[in-house]
Write a protein that holds these residues in place. Structure first.
Motif, PDB file in Angstrom:
ATOM      1  N   ILE A   6       0.770  -1.341  -0.014  1.00  0.00           N
ATOM      2  CA  ILE A   6       0.024  -0.002   0.082  1.00  0.00           C
ATOM      3  C   ILE A   6       0.755   1.288  -0.010  1.00  0.00           C
ATOM      4  CG2 ILE A   6      -2.007   1.230   1.281  1.00  0.00           C
ATOM      5  CD1 ILE A   6      -2.799  -1.324   2.454  1.00  0.00           C
ATOM      6  N   GLU A 211       9.984  14.840   4.159  1.00  0.00           N
ATOM      7  CA  GLU A 211       8.736  15.146   3.938  1.00  0.00           C
ATOM      8  C   GLU A 211       7.853  14.708   4.814  1.00  0.00           C
ATOM      9  OE1 GLU A 211       6.371  14.066   0.369  1.00  0.00           O
ATOM     10  OE2 GLU A 211       4.854  15.360   1.053  1.00  0.00           O
ATOM     11  N   SER A 215       6.305  17.115   8.095  1.00  0.00           N
ATOM     12  CA  SER A 215       4.768  17.325   7.953  1.00  0.00           C
ATOM     13  C   SER A 215       4.144  16.651   9.135  1.00  0.00           C
ATOM     14  CB  SER A 215       4.509  16.858   6.631  1.00  0.00           C
ATOM     15  OG  SER A 215       4.357  15.265   6.692  1.00  0.00           O
ATOM     16  N   ARG A 216       5.037  16.031   9.817  1.00  0.00           N
ATOM     17  CA  ARG A 216       4.698  15.194  11.312  1.00  0.00           C
ATOM     18  C   ARG A 216       3.358  14.188  10.768  1.00  0.00           C
ATOM     19  NH1 ARG A 216       8.388  17.992  13.101  1.00  0.00           N
ATOM     20  NH2 ARG A 216       8.284  19.452  14.627  1.00  0.00           N
ATOM     21  N   ILE A 217       3.599  13.652   9.748  1.00  0.00           N
ATOM     22  CA  ILE A 217       2.786  12.404   9.308  1.00  0.00           C
ATOM     23  C   ILE A 217       2.950  11.087   9.576  1.00  0.00           C
ATOM     24  CG2 ILE A 217       3.269  11.942   7.038  1.00  0.00           C
ATOM     25  CD1 ILE A 217       0.189  11.498   6.564  1.00  0.00           C
ATOM     26  N   VAL A 220       1.767   8.928  12.567  1.00  0.00           N
ATOM     27  CA  VAL A 220       0.313   8.649  12.422  1.00  0.00           C
ATOM     28  C   VAL A 220       0.457   7.167  11.569  1.00  0.00           C
ATOM     29  CG1 VAL A 220      -1.605   9.016  11.254  1.00  0.00           C
ATOM     30  CG2 VAL A 220      -0.564  10.784  12.241  1.00  0.00           C
TER      31      VAL A 220
ATOM     32  N   PRO B  77      -1.528  11.024  17.484  1.00  0.00           N
ATOM     33  CA  PRO B  77      -0.309  11.416  18.144  1.00  0.00           C
ATOM     34  C   PRO B  77      -0.405  12.899  18.335  1.00  0.00           C
ATOM     35  CG  PRO B  77       0.497  10.870  16.000  1.00  0.00           C
ATOM     36  CD  PRO B  77      -1.194  10.687  15.976  1.00  0.00           C
ATOM     37  N   GLU B  79       2.472  15.029  17.771  1.00  0.00           N
ATOM     38  CA  GLU B  79       2.994  15.483  16.574  1.00  0.00           C
ATOM     39  C   GLU B  79       2.553  14.937  15.463  1.00  0.00           C
ATOM     40  OE1 GLU B  79       5.237  17.650  16.509  1.00  0.00           O
ATOM     41  OE2 GLU B  79       6.287  17.658  18.352  1.00  0.00           O
ATOM     42  N   ARG B  80       1.359  15.641  15.022  1.00  0.00           N
ATOM     43  CA  ARG B  80       0.453  15.084  13.808  1.00  0.00           C
ATOM     44  C   ARG B  80       0.543  16.009  12.765  1.00  0.00           C
ATOM     45  NH1 ARG B  80      -3.358  15.637  18.437  1.00  0.00           N
ATOM     46  NH2 ARG B  80      -4.051  18.001  18.534  1.00  0.00           N
ATOM     47  N   GLY B  81       0.305  15.336  11.520  1.00  0.00           N
ATOM     48  CA  GLY B  81       0.426  16.154  10.369  1.00  0.00           C
ATOM     49  C   GLY B  81      -0.191  15.210   9.179  1.00  0.00           C
ATOM     50  N   LEU B  82      -0.231  15.782   8.057  1.00  0.00           N
ATOM     51  CA  LEU B  82      -0.768  14.969   6.974  1.00  0.00           C
ATOM     52  C   LEU B  82       0.220  15.491   5.761  1.00  0.00           C
ATOM     53  CD1 LEU B  82      -4.546  15.927   7.367  1.00  0.00           C
ATOM     54  CD2 LEU B  82      -3.497  13.635   7.234  1.00  0.00           C
ATOM     55  N   TYR B  83       0.039  14.695   4.645  1.00  0.00           N
ATOM     56  CA  TYR B  83       0.868  15.104   3.414  1.00  0.00           C
ATOM     57  C   TYR B  83       0.447  16.372   2.912  1.00  0.00           C
ATOM     58  CZ  TYR B  83       2.795  10.555   3.327  1.00  0.00           C
ATOM     59  OH  TYR B  83       3.419   9.255   3.584  1.00  0.00           O
ATOM     60  N   LYS B  84       1.173  17.562   2.866  1.00  0.00           N
ATOM     61  CA  LYS B  84       0.555  18.671   2.274  1.00  0.00           C
ATOM     62  C   LYS B  84       0.238  18.762   0.936  1.00  0.00           C
ATOM     63  CE  LYS B  84       3.607  21.435   5.466  1.00  0.00           C
ATOM     64  NZ  LYS B  84       4.425  20.546   6.193  1.00  0.00           N
ATOM     65  N   LYS B  85       0.859  18.015   0.103  1.00  0.00           N
ATOM     66  CA  LYS B  85       0.472  18.196  -1.440  1.00  0.00           C
ATOM     67  C   LYS B  85      -0.526  16.895  -1.625  1.00  0.00           C
ATOM     68  CE  LYS B  85       4.355  20.742  -2.697  1.00  0.00           C
ATOM     69  NZ  LYS B  85       3.647  22.240  -2.424  1.00  0.00           N
ATOM     70  N   MET B  86      -1.061  16.427  -0.912  1.00  0.00           N
ATOM     71  CA  MET B  86      -1.851  15.150  -1.597  1.00  0.00           C
ATOM     72  C   MET B  86      -3.484  15.449  -0.914  1.00  0.00           C
ATOM     73  SD  MET B  86      -1.332  11.296  -0.242  1.00  0.00           S
ATOM     74  CE  MET B  86      -1.964   9.960  -0.912  1.00  0.00           C
ATOM     75  N   ASP B  90      -7.990  11.405  -0.834  1.00  0.00           N
ATOM     76  CA  ASP B  90      -6.816  10.263  -1.316  1.00  0.00           C
ATOM     77  C   ASP B  90      -5.796   9.888  -0.050  1.00  0.00           C
ATOM     78  OD1 ASP B  90      -7.490  10.184  -3.974  1.00  0.00           O
ATOM     79  OD2 ASP B  90      -5.752  11.521  -4.778  1.00  0.00           O
ATOM     80  N   GLN B  91      -5.579  11.044   0.768  1.00  0.00           N
ATOM     81  CA  GLN B  91      -4.776  10.684   1.924  1.00  0.00           C
ATOM     82  C   GLN B  91      -5.635   9.905   3.170  1.00  0.00           C
ATOM     83  OE1 GLN B  91      -2.308  13.305   3.877  1.00  0.00           O
ATOM     84  NE2 GLN B  91      -3.334  15.253   2.934  1.00  0.00           N
ATOM     85  N   TYR B  94      -5.810   6.286   1.967  1.00  0.00           N
ATOM     86  CA  TYR B  94      -4.519   5.698   2.242  1.00  0.00           C
ATOM     87  C   TYR B  94      -4.489   5.506   3.768  1.00  0.00           C
ATOM     88  CZ  TYR B  94       0.475   5.635   2.723  1.00  0.00           C
ATOM     89  OH  TYR B  94       1.847   5.539   2.874  1.00  0.00           O
ATOM     90  N   LEU B  95      -4.727   6.332   4.621  1.00  0.00           N
ATOM     91  CA  LEU B  95      -4.655   5.971   5.948  1.00  0.00           C
ATOM     92  C   LEU B  95      -5.498   5.021   6.473  1.00  0.00           C
ATOM     93  CD1 LEU B  95      -3.807   9.772   7.304  1.00  0.00           C
ATOM     94  CD2 LEU B  95      -2.132   7.703   6.865  1.00  0.00           C
ATOM     95  N   ARG B  97      -6.655   2.578   4.597  1.00  0.00           N
ATOM     96  CA  ARG B  97      -6.143   1.339   3.969  1.00  0.00           C
ATOM     97  C   ARG B  97      -4.934   0.803   4.760  1.00  0.00           C
ATOM     98  NH1 ARG B  97      -4.914   1.959  -1.867  1.00  0.00           N
ATOM     99  NH2 ARG B  97      -4.715  -0.510  -1.791  1.00  0.00           N
ATOM    100  N   LEU B  98      -4.267   1.592   5.211  1.00  0.00           N
ATOM    101  CA  LEU B  98      -3.150   1.277   5.940  1.00  0.00           C
ATOM    102  C   LEU B  98      -3.509   0.462   7.312  1.00  0.00           C
ATOM    103  CD1 LEU B  98      -0.123   3.937   6.016  1.00  0.00           C
ATOM    104  CD2 LEU B  98      -0.404   1.653   4.779  1.00  0.00           C
TER     105      LEU B  98
END
Lengths: 437, 310
Positions: A6, A211, A215-217, A220, B77, B79-86, B90-91, B94-95, B97-98
């Protein structure tokens, strides 16, 4: 579904969907091709012939009108001719330069050439100077021959040209024409491509890791998958991007080749024609040799070896680049860790310049065994033919190498991705490798 | 539900957790308290198997935590974040499905949550186009999407604007009502008093207090009572009237109070109660309000930490 898969899927799709990927993939070969051809094209751009005033006290150039890119206009060689000529040059923009040949002393042509001068207001092309020099040399040479009582025409007729065709005798007794120059170019190009590819894609891994960290992902994600799985998924995904790009490039090149050989080069690539050309002693010999070289290369071996060494080198370095990315907070901080990684790659490139000249030397052997340099160096050797046991050993060592670096990198990575703020040192990295968590 | 037994975790330069045992009962809303650097985040990371303890073990439903238990846990968490450009959609997919959801199932649930929180129009937007609060909503959704039995939040309200924080608080309470076990760390006491059924307090890498909120408060009773009263002449009660008790304070209500009157605080012994106070005061004054003064969670927190320090 396996989480590695994945992750790899995401890495692959986000990159392939980018417009820059499409542009790079389709235009890349064209761009590289242009980069190589452009200087030659530019140099050969038709430019009006330069006009030179000639003050020839030596009468060396008598009767010459110039050459392809130079036109001579003679001034009467009076004592004041040089001064007049300079004046004309300054006032009349029609002329680009003034060629001055002094009177000869004791009929010695060397004296003339040593004191010949070319005046101009602006720099003249080197090719023009070289052309004029060649012509003067030729004239002086003929002059000397005459002084010795030899007819230059006789000398011309006596000139011959020897060319050796090097033939490699294979184990099975087959003989193979082996034009070394072509193999050198091919080998070096393959090695260089490996270098660029490994660098390009390994850096992408590093950027991706940074990245996710900035971005702190990342925390997660690693609450869902193991850090090792995330790292492997990322490496796999980006490798697929590289492979896809490579396959498209090979496909495009093959299509271009097929298209060309069906039309323009149809004759040239016909084996019968090549045989005929080789049969002719002089005129077509050189071209035929290159063509037969093109045919004598074992392309499937080179292509599959290229794929293997690209993947192997990429995996070896990619894991380490991932570790570097995990250890820093920003790309600007990567430099101290990048140096030890780029050094072996650059060394490999330098070594392969030597290897290209003696592909079976001990230097070539050892550098094509060490996993950190083998992808580049071995690719340089392969066009010349490498014993299968050496190839096998080198490949096996490379596999061991990347398993080793992947293990090492994952030890650093799992801790690095959760470490913020403090700038890590090599000592810290080593501590991470050894710690249990 | 979750039982952490004698967890210890040492780093090169400090000890993060020292022999910590905590019990998070099934269906509880558990607040993990502690000053900064007490070891809360380390503990939560161990529960999520992001790091392993040096000693001790975590039991989930009575058996040691296993790798595939991560599908039963949701973690947000600090310290949490996401993909900035996605793109958001979609994300989120993705999360999900993980965490083991199929693509179709993940999509269905995402549509439900996006509608519920008014986020439908965000699907194709990139994270960098959203505000911080909006991004945090997305993070919340991706944390709860796989319907875990246990939800773990590290400082869930830090960084949220008050409105978003309120919305998240309500969603957490609803999940709690539906039977999800929630565990969150915080250093903001008002969250604990409002929401939690259970608390645990970690200080300097050790557990110093644990139990249901009711138990903890009960064990910290001081037997002080506060009475708001009014005398006919508007003056304070006479010493005679308050003679049966030890008076802690007796003062006029602050100007901010809408009532006119005074507030009396008295200290009783363990076997006396509010009736005792009222019986003595009623002949002398109108009682407007009377209650036992229990310490706030903040008081208990500060007191426990200080006791631990001394």
């Amino acid at each position: 579904m396996n989480p590695i898969w994945i992750v790899a899927q995401r890495e692959f799709l986000t990159r392939v969907k980018k417009r820059s990927f499409l542009i790079m993939t389709l235009l890349g070969p064209l761009f590289f091709g242009l980069l190589m051809v452009a200087p030659a094209l530019l140099a050969s751009l038709p430019e009006g012939p330069k006009k030179l005033l000639v003050v020839d006290h030596s009468y060396l150039l008598v009767g010459e009108k110039g050459m392809e890119d130079v036109v001579y206009e003679f001034l009467k060689p009076t004592p004041k001719a040089l001064a007049n000529g300079k004046k004309i040059l300054e006032t009349n923009s029609e002329f680009d330069g003034l060629l001055y040949l002094p009177p000869s002393e004791n009929k010695d042509p060397d004296y003339i050439l040593k004191n010949a001068k070319l005046f101009s207001l602006e720099d003249l092309p080197i090719s023009l100077m070289a052309g004029v020099e060649d012509q003067l040399e030729q004239k002086a040479y003929e002059q000397k021959l005459r002084l010795e009582g030899v007819d230059p025409e006789v000398v011309k007729r006596a000139e011959t040209n020897a060319r050796l065709t090097s033939v490699l005798m294979g184990d099975a007794g087959e003989e193979e024409n082996s034009p070394a120059e072509f193999k050198m170019i091919l080998g070096l190009a393959a090695g260089y491509l490996i270098y660029i590819f490994v660098f390009l894609y390994a850096t992408q891994i590093m950027r991706g890791v940074i990245e996710e960290k900035t971005s702190r992902i990342v925390e997660v994600i690693i609450s869902s998958v193991k850090p090792m799985q995330l790292m492997l998924g990322k490496i796999t995904g980006i490798a697929s991007v590289g492979l896809l790009q490579f396959i498209i490039w090979v496909g495009l090149t093959a299509a271009l080749y097929a298209g060309l050989s069906a039309t323009v080069l149809a004759d040239a690539f016909n084996p019968e024609v090549i045989a005929q050309m080789q049969a002719q002693p002089d005129s077509g010999g050189m071209a035929a040799e290159v063509l037969s070289a093109l045919h004598s290369i074992n392309y499937p071996l080179i292509l599959s070896a290229f794929l293997f060494y690209f993947l192997g080198g990429y995996l070896l370095y990619g894991a380490l680049f991932a570790a570097v990315g995990s250890a820093v907070d920003a790309e600007a901080d990567t430099q101290q860790f990048m140096l030890p990684l780029t050094l072996p790659l650059i060394l490999a490139l330098l070594v392969s310049m030597r290897v290209m000249e003696s592909p079976d030397s001990p230097l070539a052997f050892w550098f094509s065994m060490v996993p950190f340099t083998s992808p580049v160096v071995m690719m340089t050797r392969i066009p010349f033919g490498v014993p299968y046991w050496e190839l096998g050993l080198s490949m096996a060592l490379l596999v061991l190498g990347f398993l080793g670096t992947t293990w090492l990198a994952s030890r650093i990575y799992r801790i690095g991705i959760l470490s913020y703020g403090k700038k890590a040192s090599f000592k810290d990295l080593w501590k991470w490798v050894r710690s249990d968590q | 539900m979750i039982r952490a037994e004698n967890i210890s975790k040492r780093y090169a330069d400090h000890t993060a957790l020292n022999d910590v045992s905590l019990h998070i009962p099934k269906g509880s809303l558990y607040g993990l308290l502690g000053p900064n650097g007490a070891g809360k985040t380390t503990f939560l990371r161990i529960l999520n198997q992001i790091i392993d303890p040096d000693a001790g073990q975590v039991l989930l439903d009575g058996r040691p935590l296993q790798r595939n238990d991560i599908a039963r846990i949701g973690y947000l968490p600090e310290e949490r974040g996401l993909y900035k450009k996605m793109a958001v959609g979609d994300q989120s997919l993705y999360l999900a499905r993980l965490k083991g959801l199929s693509e179709a199932e993940a999509k269905k649930r995402l549509v439900y949550w996006f509608e519920k929180l008014g986020m439908e129009s965000w699907w194709d937007k990139k994270i960098e186009e959203l505000s911080k609060g909006m991004a945090q909503k997305v993070q919340f959704v991706t944390t709860v999407l796989h319907q875990p039995e246990v939800l773990i939040f590290d400082e869930p309200f830090s960084g949220f604007d008050p409105l978003a924080a309120q919305q998240i608080r309500e969603e957490m309470l609803e999940l709690h009502r539906n039977g999800t076990t929630l565990l969150f760390s915080t250093h903001r006491m008002e969250n604990v008093e409002e929401m939690c059924t259970h608390i645990g307090l970690i200080n300097k890498s050790r557990r110093v207090l644990e139990g249901s909120v009711a138990e903890v408060v009960r064990s910290h009773r001081t037997h002080r009572y506060t009475v708001i009263y009014q005398t006919p002449d508007g003056l304070a009660l006479s010493a005679e009237a308050t003679a049966p008790f030890q008076v802690v304070s007796d003062e006029a209500l602050p100007g901010s109070d809408w009532r006119t009157g005074r507030s009396l605080c008295v200290q009783l012994t363990a076997n006396e109660g509010l009736n005792h106070v009222l019986g003595a005061l009623l002949p002398h004054a109108d009682v407007l309000e009377a209650h036992e003064s229990v310490p706030s969670m903040n008081d208990i927190f500060i007191q426990t930490v200080q006791n631990a320090a001394s």
